[in-house]
Design an enzyme around this catalytic site. Structure first.
Site, PDB file in Angstrom:
ATOM      1  N   CYS A  52      25.472 -12.418 -23.122  1.00  0.00           N
ATOM      2  CA  CYS A  52      24.660 -13.448 -21.471  1.00  0.00           C
ATOM      3  C   CYS A  52      22.717 -14.459 -21.591  1.00  0.00           C
ATOM      4  CB  CYS A  52      24.490 -12.591 -20.347  1.00  0.00           C
ATOM      5  SG  CYS A  52      24.437 -12.852 -18.878  1.00  0.00           S
ATOM      6  N   CYS A  55      30.038 -11.252 -13.746  1.00  0.00           N
ATOM      7  CA  CYS A  55      28.528 -11.585 -14.340  1.00  0.00           C
ATOM      8  C   CYS A  55      28.252 -13.330 -13.775  1.00  0.00           C
ATOM      9  CB  CYS A  55      27.783 -11.886 -15.331  1.00  0.00           C
ATOM     10  SG  CYS A  55      26.396 -12.839 -15.732  1.00  0.00           S
ATOM     11  N   CYS A  63      27.022  -5.841 -16.285  1.00  0.00           N
ATOM     12  CA  CYS A  63      27.119  -7.597 -17.261  1.00  0.00           C
ATOM     13  C   CYS A  63      27.827  -7.287 -18.843  1.00  0.00           C
ATOM     14  CB  CYS A  63      26.149  -9.006 -17.539  1.00  0.00           C
ATOM     15  SG  CYS A  63      27.176  -9.708 -18.276  1.00  0.00           S
ATOM     16  N   CYS A  77      27.156 -15.359 -16.622  1.00  0.00           N
ATOM     17  CA  CYS A  77      27.553 -16.134 -18.165  1.00  0.00           C
ATOM     18  C   CYS A  77      29.299 -15.785 -18.130  1.00  0.00           C
ATOM     19  CB  CYS A  77      27.200 -14.964 -18.591  1.00  0.00           C
ATOM     20  SG  CYS A  77      28.013 -13.680 -18.849  1.00  0.00           S
ATOM     21  N   TYR A  99     -19.238   2.449   8.923  1.00  0.00           N
ATOM     22  CA  TYR A  99     -18.766   3.911   9.504  1.00  0.00           C
ATOM     23  C   TYR A  99     -19.136   4.622   8.802  1.00  0.00           C
ATOM     24  CZ  TYR A  99     -16.027   2.105   5.555  1.00  0.00           C
ATOM     25  OH  TYR A  99     -15.855   1.082   4.770  1.00  0.00           O
ATOM     26  N   LYS A 153      -1.902   7.679   7.369  1.00  0.00           N
ATOM     27  CA  LYS A 153      -1.500   6.309   6.537  1.00  0.00           C
ATOM     28  C   LYS A 153      -0.374   6.020   7.528  1.00  0.00           C
ATOM     29  CE  LYS A 153      -3.385   3.975   3.660  1.00  0.00           C
ATOM     30  NZ  LYS A 153      -3.262   4.028   2.006  1.00  0.00           N
ATOM     31  N   ASP A 171      -8.792  -2.119   7.232  1.00  0.00           N
ATOM     32  CA  ASP A 171      -7.924  -2.713   6.098  1.00  0.00           C
ATOM     33  C   ASP A 171      -8.789  -3.764   5.116  1.00  0.00           C
ATOM     34  OD1 ASP A 171      -6.030  -2.893   3.868  1.00  0.00           O
ATOM     35  OD2 ASP A 171      -4.626  -3.260   4.745  1.00  0.00           O
ATOM     36  N   LYS A 185      -8.805   3.324  10.539  1.00  0.00           N
ATOM     37  CA  LYS A 185      -8.776   2.508   8.748  1.00  0.00           C
ATOM     38  C   LYS A 185      -8.723   1.432   8.640  1.00  0.00           C
ATOM     39  CE  LYS A 185      -7.832   4.610   4.133  1.00  0.00           C
ATOM     40  NZ  LYS A 185      -7.265   2.570   3.801  1.00  0.00           N
ATOM     41  N   GLU A 245     -16.829  -1.827   5.822  1.00  0.00           N
ATOM     42  CA  GLU A 245     -16.218  -2.613   5.433  1.00  0.00           C
ATOM     43  C   GLU A 245     -15.686  -4.258   5.788  1.00  0.00           C
ATOM     44  OE1 GLU A 245     -13.402  -0.576   3.808  1.00  0.00           O
ATOM     45  OE2 GLU A 245     -11.442  -1.734   3.964  1.00  0.00           O
ATOM     46  N   ASP A 287       0.732   4.544  -2.427  1.00  0.00           N
ATOM     47  CA  ASP A 287       0.316   5.221  -2.507  1.00  0.00           C
ATOM     48  C   ASP A 287       1.339   6.152  -2.905  1.00  0.00           C
ATOM     49  OD1 ASP A 287      -1.610   4.668  -1.121  1.00  0.00           O
ATOM     50  OD2 ASP A 287      -0.960   4.569   1.272  1.00  0.00           O
ATOM     51  N   SER A 297     -13.374   7.457  -2.310  1.00  0.00           N
ATOM     52  CA  SER A 297     -11.901   7.106  -2.540  1.00  0.00           C
ATOM     53  C   SER A 297     -11.960   8.394  -0.872  1.00  0.00           C
ATOM     54  CB  SER A 297     -10.909   6.747  -3.035  1.00  0.00           C
ATOM     55  OG  SER A 297      -9.843   6.149  -2.649  1.00  0.00           O
ATOM     56  N   LEU A 298     -10.722   8.196  -0.490  1.00  0.00           N
ATOM     57  CA  LEU A 298      -9.879   9.045   0.669  1.00  0.00           C
ATOM     58  C   LEU A 298      -8.943   9.712   0.268  1.00  0.00           C
ATOM     59  CD1 LEU A 298     -11.358   7.398   4.158  1.00  0.00           C
ATOM     60  CD2 LEU A 298     -12.196   9.751   3.072  1.00  0.00           C
ATOM     61  N   GLU A 306     -11.410   7.644  13.323  1.00  0.00           N
ATOM     62  CA  GLU A 306     -11.202   6.261  13.706  1.00  0.00           C
ATOM     63  C   GLU A 306     -10.579   5.404  12.783  1.00  0.00           C
ATOM     64  OE1 GLU A 306     -14.757   5.950  10.919  1.00  0.00           O
ATOM     65  OE2 GLU A 306     -16.605   7.265  12.049  1.00  0.00           O
ATOM     66  N   LYS A 345     -12.439  12.099  10.530  1.00  0.00           N
ATOM     67  CA  LYS A 345     -14.010  13.206   9.756  1.00  0.00           C
ATOM     68  C   LYS A 345     -14.249  14.246  10.219  1.00  0.00           C
ATOM     69  CE  LYS A 345     -14.939   8.518   8.461  1.00  0.00           C
ATOM     70  NZ  LYS A 345     -15.243   7.004   8.940  1.00  0.00           N
ATOM     71  N   ARG A 404     -17.576  -1.937  -4.480  1.00  0.00           N
ATOM     72  CA  ARG A 404     -17.290  -0.654  -4.435  1.00  0.00           C
ATOM     73  C   ARG A 404     -17.151  -1.085  -5.811  1.00  0.00           C
ATOM     74  NH1 ARG A 404     -12.437   2.888  -2.117  1.00  0.00           N
ATOM     75  NH2 ARG A 404     -11.086   1.201  -3.041  1.00  0.00           N
ATOM     76  N   ASP A 450       0.751  -1.424  -0.072  1.00  0.00           N
ATOM     77  CA  ASP A 450      -0.005   0.389   0.192  1.00  0.00           C
ATOM     78  C   ASP A 450       0.620   1.088  -0.196  1.00  0.00           C
ATOM     79  OD1 ASP A 450      -1.990  -1.502   0.114  1.00  0.00           O
ATOM     80  OD2 ASP A 450      -2.963  -1.316   2.451  1.00  0.00           O
ATOM     81  N   ALA A 451       2.625   0.761   0.595  1.00  0.00           N
ATOM     82  CA  ALA A 451       3.055   2.589   0.954  1.00  0.00           C
ATOM     83  C   ALA A 451       3.131   3.113  -0.580  1.00  0.00           C
ATOM     84  CB  ALA A 451       4.130   2.273   1.620  1.00  0.00           C
TER      85      ALA A 451
HETATM   86  S1  IVH Z   1     -14.914   6.703   5.483  1.00  0.00           S
HETATM   87  C1  IVH Z   1     -15.583   8.881   1.252  1.00  0.00           C
HETATM   88  N1  IVH Z   1     -14.020   5.343   6.832  1.00  0.00           N
HETATM   89  O1  IVH Z   1     -10.915   3.667   3.217  1.00  0.00           O
HETATM   90  C2  IVH Z   1     -15.222   8.435   1.547  1.00  0.00           C
HETATM   91  N2  IVH Z   1     -13.383   4.540   4.845  1.00  0.00           N
HETATM   92  O2  IVH Z   1      -8.825   4.506   1.487  1.00  0.00           O
HETATM   93  C3  IVH Z   1     -16.004   7.257   3.135  1.00  0.00           C
HETATM   94  N3  IVH Z   1     -12.028   2.632   5.181  1.00  0.00           N
HETATM   95  O3  IVH Z   1     -12.332   3.491   0.980  1.00  0.00           O
HETATM   96  C4  IVH Z   1     -15.097   6.641   3.668  1.00  0.00           C
HETATM   97  N4  IVH Z   1     -12.017   2.003   7.589  1.00  0.00           N
HETATM   98  O4  IVH Z   1     -12.877   1.101   2.090  1.00  0.00           O
HETATM   99  C5  IVH Z   1     -13.294   5.358   6.397  1.00  0.00           C
HETATM  100  N5  IVH Z   1     -12.982   4.332   9.057  1.00  0.00           N
HETATM  101  C6  IVH Z   1     -13.066   4.590   7.908  1.00  0.00           C
HETATM  102  C7  IVH Z   1     -12.490   3.516   6.984  1.00  0.00           C
HETATM  103  C8  IVH Z   1     -12.727   3.607   5.609  1.00  0.00           C
HETATM  104  C9  IVH Z   1     -11.698   1.871   5.816  1.00  0.00           C
HETATM  105  C10 IVH Z   1     -11.865   2.207   3.423  1.00  0.00           C
HETATM  106  C11 IVH Z   1     -12.744   2.362   2.853  1.00  0.00           C
HETATM  107  C12 IVH Z   1     -12.457   4.012   1.711  1.00  0.00           C
HETATM  108  C13 IVH Z   1     -11.090   3.834   1.945  1.00  0.00           C
HETATM  109  C14 IVH Z   1     -10.557   4.846   1.926  1.00  0.00           C
END
Ligand code: IVH
Length: 701
Positions: free
Chosen positions: A452, A428, A446, A431, A245, A333, A138, A136, A193, A53, A98-99, A134, A309, A157, A49-50
């Protein structure tokens, strides 16, 4: 780990040239799509993921610097990918977005500032701005639609607009109400999730292994794979859970704050993650971040950050969305996970371009649910700089689900009886040719080139690939089969395969029709546009966009080859010309010169020339310069005469040396002299250098 290959990746986005920016955006678009496809549809991430991102951030930043190149299908406008696995499709009432990701406290301050600016909040009003933090989760996001209090649909999604219908599967989960009690709107979408606990993930993988089935890379993929089943009974047998959430569509408001909304969800019987907290500023967010990181490994489920949020729903509504993410929320993250393990051995791999890459073979270790056994050591300098030796204890960071990185030697190793410093081979390992390291280069290569095995195998695969020769039936498997049969030892051998008719027919899987198809496809590719040919050669740093630049500039294969042979000489006019082409530069010029210096490459070219017709660049048939006659006079300040000539020709013009009635444009540089005078006498259109540049730019975009 799969590598995103670009020449420009090291250059800050704001410093990229137009050509580089466009090229990188195109490459990133394709690469991100590929990553999304693997992640969302195959439940098989290619990078961690890193890394993902980071790539997305770079992508966004290039788009910000070069808005003119934002594509209609830009990755910044899309979330996920269209579902493909045979489940029914279903469209969300409100898209699932997404976020934005942030990584440090300054980013959080910026997040608050943006909100303040957007809403025009006074410092006093800002003090009353609250956030809900909150964890996040995974897992896999899910949209639950309730009509008249009954669960009528659940969907993944997907691409944000359309997901897969997993209603029957979701009903097998234990912590989800099928009906809402109390007060509820007629229609409401609840979002959350689906996840699998770490413990259950391990048990599931043990089970999979016992049954000789594919192992899941991590809990997220296990959850996704378990939910996206055609048979709900399989889902039932998997221990999935759910945290909710957020709200999607609702025909009535539920609460005035997100906090109240969460309480409401609990009253309805949903499970809300208990760790949520109200916070007010960046300092509190930073503290919360640390608290959660501290708890992270002990939590029974995977989390990859904290979501913040805006608490007030009225403010959320005012803030709305930008692109694919809400202005009112962000995901902070966590840094990549780190663990300590021991190096068993350092191994050297040889890539297509002959680069010797050291890889550490590790005592297997679990990093966030993934068993890591190898880590890249990048290059020789890195090993020396970090003084990494065989059998050392090292700190490993998961920077890829496939190949993680070694950050440093664990300090405890220094008091041990350590092995001798690692001796990087000068030959090498494949070869035996000398492996050279050029001045100012970090990579040792090499020199065996196409002699090679490691390089030739990869180079032939590259030669046949989609953007190069694009011989569909010459996929990796076939290339390797023919390579090991010694039917193909270098690219030109592909075009001589007809000589091995009998040998191939004896092989399993080959018959007259399939072989005939292959040979016909090969024959159809004997004509090759110059840009694809240059790309197919697999010269380091020459991607398809760079190959196009070269092809356009040099127009014909023979011209290109002749000039490149001359450009081997540092300081020659041809080398300077090559270096000064927009999008090329000295580093790429060095690589091309190096390619033309190797004798075996010249033999390869010579051999290919016998088999192929390399087509000249087709010039433009339409546009202001198409079929026009152009004369240059005087000195241009921005480019050489030959560059200007190439550009004009590329845009369809014919460039001549003398002025006549037939001349359409005269481009007048400094000191135009008699030609300029004559042009005026004849009443021809004379453009100064600035006008000329403008004309070219308008034609090229
Ligand atoms: S709020 C408008 N809250 O993270 C988007 N998302 O990278 C509202 N996720 O698509 C999402 N924990 O699948 C929200 N506490 C949390 C979350 C959460 C995991 C996921 C979710 C979202 C993704 C965004």
């Amino acid at each position: 780990m799969q590598k995103f290959q670009t020449n420009f990746y090291q250059i800050p986005p704001s410093k990229l040239s137009f050509e580089q920016a466009q090229q990188e955006l195109n490459q990133l678009t394709i690469f991100l799509k590929k990553l999304d496809q693997a992640y969302y549809n195959k439940d098989m991430p290619l990078v961690d993921d890193a890394t993902y991102d980071q790539l997305r951030q770079r992508f966004n930043s290039i788009e910000k610097n070069f808005p003119q190149f934002i594509r209609q299908d830009s990755a910044s406008k899309t979330v996920g990918v269209k579902p493909t696995n045979g489940l029914k499709k279903s469209t969300h009432l409100i898209p699932m977005l997404s976020l934005d990701n942030i990584f440090k406290v300054e980013d959080f301050k910026e997040f608050i500032k943006r909100i303040q600016r957007y809403l025009g909040l006074t410092p006093k009003e800002l003090k009353n701005l609250h956030f809900i933090a909150e964890p996040k989760i995974d897992g896999l996001s899910i949209n639950l639609t309730y009509k008249h209090g009954k669960l009528i649909q659940a969907s993944t999604r997907g691409d944000g607009t359309t997901g897969e219908d997993v209603t029957e599967n979701i009903k097998t989960l234990r912590n989800l109400p099928l009906t809402l009690s109390d007060y509820f709107p007629d229609t409401i979408e609840i979002r959350g999730e689906v996840y699998i606990s770490k413990q259950d993930f391990f048990s599931l993988n043990e089970e999979q292994e016992k049954n000789n089935k594919r192992l899941f890379a991590n809990p997220r993929n296990a959850a996704a794979g378990s939910l996206r089943q055609l048979d709900p009974e399989i889902t039932r047998s998997r221990p999935l859970s759910l945290f909710v959430y957020a709200q999607g569509y609702s025909d009535q408001p539920i609460a005035d704050t997100h906090e109240h909304f969460l309480h409401h969800l609990q009253r309805w019987g949903f499970t809300v993650n208990p760790l949520f907290k109200v916070i007010q500023n960046a300092q509190e967010a930073e503290k919360f971040q640390q608290e959660i990181i501290y708890q992270r490994s002990a939590l029974p489920y995977d989390i990859d950050g904290v979501v913040y949020k805006v608490n007030s729903i009225a403010l959320q509504n005012r803030l709305g969305f930008i692109g694919r993410s809400p202005r009112w929320a962000t995901a902070w993250k966590f840094p990549a996970e780190q663990v300590i393990t021991r190096i068993e051995k350092i191994e050297i791999q040889v890539g297509r371009t002959g680069a010797l890459t050291p890889v550490a073979l590790l005592e297997p270790i679990n990093v966030g649910g993934v068993i890591v056994t190898r880590a890249t050591l990048h290059n020789e300098e890195e090993i020396t700089r970090k003084d990494i030796r065989e059998h050392d204890k090292v700190i490993v960071q998961r920077a890829g689900d496939v190949i993680p990185q070694i950050l440093q030697v664990d300090p405890s190793s220094h008091s041990e009886n350590r092995a001798q410093p690692f001796q990087f081979p000068t030959r090498c390992p494949i070869c035996g040719s000398i492996a050279e390291k050029h001045q100012n280069e970090v990579v040792r290569r090499c020199t065996g080139g196409l002699t090679c095995k490691a390089q030739i195998e990869e180079r032939i695969i590259h030669f046949c690939s989609k953007e190069a020769f694009n011989i569909k039936s010459m996929g990796k498997k076939t290339v390797l089969e023919f390579f090991y049969l010694k039917l193909i030892q270098q690219p030109a051998d592909i075009f001589r395969l007809h000589n091995y008719h009998e040998t191939i027919l004896k092989r399993k899987g080959w018959g007259e029709p399939s072989l005939k198809n292959l040979l016909t496809a090969i024959d159809q590719h004997r004509k090759m546009p110059l840009d694809r040919f240059i790309y197919a050669l697999g010269i380091r740093h020459i991607g398809i966009a760079t190959a196009k630049i070269l092809a356009r500039h040099y127009s014909s294969y023979h011209n290109w080859k002749e000039q490149m042979l001359a450009a081997r000489q540092i300081g020659s006019e041809e080398r300077l010309n090559l270096e000064s082409i927009e999008g090329i530069g000295p580093a790429i010029a060095d690589e091309i010169a190096a390619f033309f210096t190797e004798k075996h490459n010249l033999i390869t070219l010579h051999d290919l020339e016998k088999e192929l017709t390399i087509q000249n660049v087709q010039y433009q048939q339409t546009g202001k310069l198409a079929r026009k006659t152009v004369v240059f006079t005087g000195t241009l300040s921005n480019m050489t005469r030959s560059e200007a000539k190439n550009i004009a020709e590329r845009l369809g013009a014919k460039v001549t040396g003398s002025i006549s009635q037939k001349t359409d444009y005269v481009i007048e540089g400094h000191d135009g002299g008699s030609k300029a005078r004559k042009a005026r006498e004849l009443g021809l259109i004379c453009l100064n250098e600035q006008d000329w540049n403008k004309l070219v730019q308008s034609e090229e975009t």
